[in-house]
Design a protein around this motif. Structure first.
Motif, mmCIF file in Angstrom:
data_model
loop_
_atom_site.group_PDB
_atom_site.id
_atom_site.type_symbol
_atom_site.label_atom_id
_atom_site.label_comp_id
_atom_site.label_asym_id
_atom_site.label_seq_id
_atom_site.Cartn_x
_atom_site.Cartn_y
_atom_site.Cartn_z
ATOM 1 N N ASP A 159 55.160 40.444 37.314
ATOM 2 C CA ASP A 159 54.567 39.766 38.459
ATOM 3 C C ASP A 159 54.727 40.637 39.697
ATOM 4 O OD1 ASP A 159 56.959 38.567 40.294
ATOM 5 O OD2 ASP A 159 57.540 38.490 38.186
ATOM 6 N N ALA A 207 50.175 37.905 38.000
ATOM 7 C CA ALA A 207 51.086 37.814 36.853
ATOM 8 C C ALA A 207 50.361 38.301 35.603
ATOM 9 C CB ALA A 207 51.570 36.376 36.656
ATOM 10 N N LYS A 227 53.221 34.964 45.799
ATOM 11 C CA LYS A 227 53.709 34.643 44.447
ATOM 12 C C LYS A 227 54.385 33.273 44.339
ATOM 13 C CE LYS A 227 56.472 38.122 43.726
ATOM 14 N NZ LYS A 227 57.378 39.033 42.987
ATOM 15 N N LEU A 282 53.196 31.204 41.420
ATOM 16 C CA LEU A 282 53.656 31.775 40.153
ATOM 17 C C LEU A 282 55.106 31.388 39.888
ATOM 18 C CD1 LEU A 282 52.171 35.398 40.338
ATOM 19 C CD2 LEU A 282 51.267 33.431 39.079
#
Length: 625
Positions: free
Chosen positions: A5, A67, A208, A211
């Protein structure tokens, strides 16, 4: 678990430095302990360089999350590529991209999700890429609490960057419309369209954060999934439990819930013969435990029962989250300890040692199933082991339960609901086929229609007539006739020929053999009928079982070369003839025992061997005096 990621800028930089595939390879070794093949490494380089071009657009936020290789919990499935961010309303969004190297594919007529393409070194049937992307998104939503609670929107799509699309392309066939409406497929020359799809949902970067939510989300079934399976089961007469089925169901519920409370592994072995309701119990447990917030899966080695019982639950519905609850027994080779709350293993006698198309994955399916779950339930009938690779036995389950530190519990189903509940017929079959000696059975007055037919035509006519009322009768046969793959969809090609009688083995037309209306014109085998039931069956006993010199003779040399059930028997015969004949005898007799007990109301039998025909006729007459 996410293998790689980073922000969009990190991903672009790694691609420019030709290091992205190397980083993924290193992370897979470090996080999973698995080495990467050269073919997989090359596929990353090709596909990720294409995604570099897709994301190299200033309108896609530089701080959007990227990701690669997200391992979906409770499965060995991995999402290829995800982009995270916020939309215009500051809602969390994730775009899921399923990447394919394919250059062409063929439509598999009559299915809603299968295509045929060259992959893994051969031409294979696989799911449509839009279905795959949609099912992964559905799986994440249905079991990830963070996605549910934070209302993360998932937007699946597929990218076939080597695929040249043509007018009326099989990729766009009407039978796949339900899936590519929700998960569009982008092909070569459609880079800007894929960009537009991403930019519609990813307007602002999230650094992120979304994620992270997905990677650390608590696992629980969604309310929509719970409601869905509950509504499918409600009022469905196929799954009503009675007598000792209900007793076993309640005991398994208790043991499964106990494992959730004290964290101890438990393994339940449920023994029962044909028609004792093993699958009915499994499907009811699947629904009830899911409604109790457990992650539960129905498992079988053979695809036929999975397809048929899923179809019976869904009815005419094509798309359903319930699809993801039905698993192949080889799905747990890379799944961690206690990842699934409860696994319900139907037809456990059919489990194999190794998994995968080439039988090169994992160590032992029984071990892996017990390892992957808090509570594992094995529904088993050892007399239905019908191939050389079937390892499912009580002793084998006990062995691996001990290795995994799992407490073992035993249940037995006695009440028999197939063959009109006649234990006498089952005892007669066991005695006649010389499987085991039985006594005190009597067919006189039994409400079950058994006939020994003088010709295959007579047998076919009886079964076809019974099938007219409800499409619940089928013709089955021992595997004594070759099955030609090139003719698998040709209804005019007849594999089975007995004098003037000709029929085809069941065709690969996409519909399960047990429910397809055209199946009455085809002959099913052990692999398409085991674990299932019909009203009436007609069974052709081939030359692999004959009657000679006053006893039943089994002959594995009369099996078709295309039959994989006895693969390896010739080598075993050279090394140990006595053991090979014993093993083949058990498999052949178990196969016919299984075929002859598929009918709820009746069974018509025709034997290619005149001696066997006379023997069965006399035995039946003797029991009706």
């Amino acid at each position: 678990m996410i293998v790689y990621d980073g922000l969009k800028t990190d991903f672009l930089t790694s691609c420019e430095n030709d290091s992205i595939a190397i980083k993924i390879e290193e992370n897979i070794l470090r996080k999973i302990g698995r080495h990467t093949s050269k073919a997989e490494f090359r596929s990353w380089e090709n596909s990720l360089n294409y995604m570099y071009k897709v994301l190299n657009d200033r309108m896609i936020p530089s701080d959007a999350g990227v990701a690669i290789e997200y391992n979906i919990p409770q499965t060995s499935k991995r999402v290829d590529f995800m982009i995270s961010g916020y939309d215009d309303s500051d809602e969390s969004n994730i775009v899921i991209v399923e990447l394919k190297q394919w250059e062409s594919l063929e439509e598999v007529w009559g299915t809603d999700a299968l295509v045929e393409t060259y992959t893994g070194g051969a031409k294979r049937r696989v799911v449509h890429p839009s279905y795959q992307a949609w099912s992964y998104a559905r799986l994440i939503y249905d079991y990830n609490a963070s996605v549910q609670d934070e209302r993360v929107e998932l937007h699946p799509c597929a990218c076939l960057h080597n695929y040249i699309r043509h007018p009326s392309d099989p990729l766009d066939a009407g039978q796949y419309k339900a899936y590519f409406d929700d998960a569009p497929a982008y092909t070569k020359g459609q880079l800007s369209d894929l960009r537009a799809f991403i930019k519609k949902s990813i307007v602002k970067g999230d650094k992120k954060e979304t994620l992270y939510l997905i990677d650390h989300g608590k696992i629980r079934p969604s309310k929509s999934l719970q409601n869905s399976i509950a509504s499918m089961l409600k009022g469905n007469k196929e799954f009503i439990m009675i007598d000792d089925q209900k007793v076993a169901y309640e005991e398994i519920l208790h043991l499964s819930e106990l494992s959730q409370k004290d964290g101890r592994k438990r393994t339940v072995i449920v023994q029962g013969g044909p028609g004792t309701g093993k699958t009915v119990i499994a499907v009811n447990l699947l629904a009830e435990l899911t409604m109790r917030d457990q992650v539960v899966q129905y498992v079988s080695k053979n695809s036929a029962p999975r397809q048929v019982y899923l179809r019976k639950l869904k009815g005419q519905m094509k798309k359903s989250s319930v699809d993801n609850m039905f698993k192949n027994s080889g799905a747990y080779t890379e799944v961690g300890d206690n990842i699934v709350h409860t696994l319900l293993v139907d037809e456990a006698h059919r489990l194999n040692k190794k998994s995968g198309m080439f039988h090169n994955k994992g160590e032992n399916q029984i071990k892996e199933i017990i390892h992957a779950s808090f509570c594992s339930v094995f529904f088993i009938d050892e007399s239905q082991r019908v191939t050389m690779e079937d390892i499912g036995s009580v002793a084998e389950i006990e062995k691996w339960a001990g290795e995994e530190g799992s407490e073992v519990y035993y249940l037995e189903l006695q009440s028999q609901f197939r063959c009109n509940g006649s234990d006498g017929y089952l005892a007669w079959i066991d005695d006649v086929l010389d499987i085991r000696e039985t006594a005190n059975y009597n067919l006189e007055g039994m409400d079950y229609d058994i006939r020994i037919c003088d010709s295959p035509e007579e047998m076919r006519d009886i079964v076809v007539e019974h099938n007219k009322s409800n499409n619940r009768s089928r013709i089955l046969a021992g595997y004594c006739w070759e099955w030609l793959k090139k003719e698998q969809n040709n209804t005019d090609y007849h594999d089975i020929k007995i004098g003037d009688f000709e029929m085809s083995w069941n065709l690969h037309d996409g519909e399960p053999y047990a429910v397809s209306e055209s199946s009455i014109n085809e002959v099913g085998c052990i692999h398409t009928s085991q674990g299932l039931e019909f009203d009436y069956v007609g069974v052709i006993i081939g030359d692999d079982m004959r009657f000679k010199n006053g006893k039943i003779i089994t002959d594995f040399t009369k099996r078709a070369r295309t039959d994989q059930s006895l693969k390896g028997i010739k080598k075993m015969y050279k090394e140990n003839p006595e053991e090979a004949e014993k093993r083949a005898d058990e498999i052949i007799k178990n196969t016919y025992r299984t075929l002859l007990t598929r009918g709820m109301k009746g069974c018509c039998i025709y034997c290619t061997d005149p001696g066997m025909q006379r023997y069965l006729t006399e035995r039946l007459k003797g029991m009706r005096k």
